[in-house]
Design an enzyme around this catalytic site. Structure first.
Site: not given
Ligand SMILES: [Zn+2]
Length: 365
Positions: A254, A257, A271
């Site tokens: 994440h 990301h 996402h």
């Protein structure tokens, strides 16, 4: 520090379950405030109205304005208070149920989340991500409780575009590896404690379910049908990954990301698509063994998740832009620090470039 796991009070998943919403909702309140998009109301509003028909409940539908922002939350809080509603129901995608969770928190009412897509693992969590009216990330609103009910109608989710379900698989792909990293580094999860055997087990089963069912589920949804594999993947994306990330913790995938969000070529991606490449990068950072890399890359290629810069839309990788993303990912405010070793922007950059090289190797170019 204690081991902590949190979860929605109730999770209901099945074909046609939205038609039963009144049966669950009437235990929580008598005047539901239903947040839904205009198009969502056209698709499923009738099912909800029919379900409440004989209950004597008065339904207040309100169209979502499109962004989970402070202004939108305040607007909706005012309507809930003015109409005297005693429960909030969010029907739709991530921003709708994040908004519904926040509104319910501010008016101190129960909340029901009805996802119509399985594109992220947000429905079950006690978290709302707040954006500005223009859609720029503003803050995390950590809520004191998870939803009272998450109601998942698999027929409705199976009818959504396959890319959304695949994106949800990308988000869910990260869960086990991030939880394992947090366990190894003794990090604190989003639930505010260390990981339980229960949470790491859910995360592991989440990963296994994707590997065993992911391709079958994608093909079924593309063929417009809801099969057992689709149902299993919906549970993996929504419940297993939801509880797994919240009570397991976030780490490399994440953070990477979040780093990728500064690269404009990636803005068209969902996402979970960026999280999938973040997962591959995390595994390279951890120097995962070849068998595991093979399993993850093959899975991503089979379901259509990105494994290369080109897949992310980055046709001509620019070192400065990638370094900027790597630096953002390694920021002390993010979750890369939950990896069980020191991570520098240089290491993240190297892992991203090596992940792309692996992806190209598997694709044969
Ligand atoms: Zn996520």
């Amino acid at each position: 520090m204690a081991n902590i796991i949190i979860s929605p009070a109730k999770y209901v998943q099945g074909k046609g379950e939205l038609a039963n919403i009144a049966q669950y909702a009437t235990k929580l309140g008598k005047k539901p405030f239903i947040l839904i998009s205009e198009s969502g109301k056209k698709r499923v509003g009738g099912i909800i109205e029919d379900s409440f028909k004989e209950t004597g409940c008065e339904l207040v539908f309100e169209a979502f304005h499109g962004e989970c922002s402070k202004n939108e939350i305040n607007r909706l809080v005012a309507i809930v208070k003015e109409k005297g509603c005693d429960m909030v129901i969010g029907v739709g995608g991530g921003k709708i149920f994040d908004t519904a969770k926040a509104v319910a928190y501010y008016v101190n009412s129960p909340v029901i989340v009805c996802p119509t897509i399985a594109a992220t693992d947000a429905p079950c969590s006690a978290l709302t991500v707040v954006y500005t009216d223009d859609g720029v990330f503003e803050e995390y609103l950590w809520l004191p409780a998870n939803p009272n009910l998450v109601l998942v109608d698999t027929d409705i989710i199976a009818k959504a575009p396959a890319r959304l379900l695949v994106s949800g698989m990308g988000d869910a792909l990260a869960t086990y590896f991030e939880a394992k990293a947090c366990q190894a580094s003794n990090a604190t999860s989003c639930a505010g404690g260390h990981i339980t055997i229960a949470a790491i087990t859910l995360a592991k089963v989440c990963y296994q379910t994707l590997i065993e069912e992911g391709v079958k589920a994608k093909l079924a949804v593309e063929a417009d049908v809801c099969t057992t594999a689709v149902e299993k993947v919906i549970e993996a994306n929504t419940l297993l990954s939801g509880m797994g990330f919240e009570s397991g913790g976030l780490a490399g995938a994440h953070a990477i990301h979040n780093g990728l969000t500064c690269i404009k070529e990636c803005h068209h991606l969902y996402h979970g698509e960026k999280v999938a490449f973040g997962t591959l990068t995390q595994l390279v950072l951890e120097n995962a063994d070849e068998d595991l890399l093979d399993e993850v890359i093959t899975f991503c290629m089979d379901v259509g998740l990105p494994t290369t810069f080109a897949d992310l839309g980055i046709e001509n990788p620019d070192k400065d832009a990638l370094m900027e993303a790597a630096t953002l990912a390694a920021s002390p405010d993010d979750t890369l620090g939950n990896e069980p070793f020191e991570v520098t922007p240089e290491k993240v950059y190297a892992a991203m470039v090596a992940a792309d090289a692996l992806g190209r190797y598997y694709k044969g170019f």
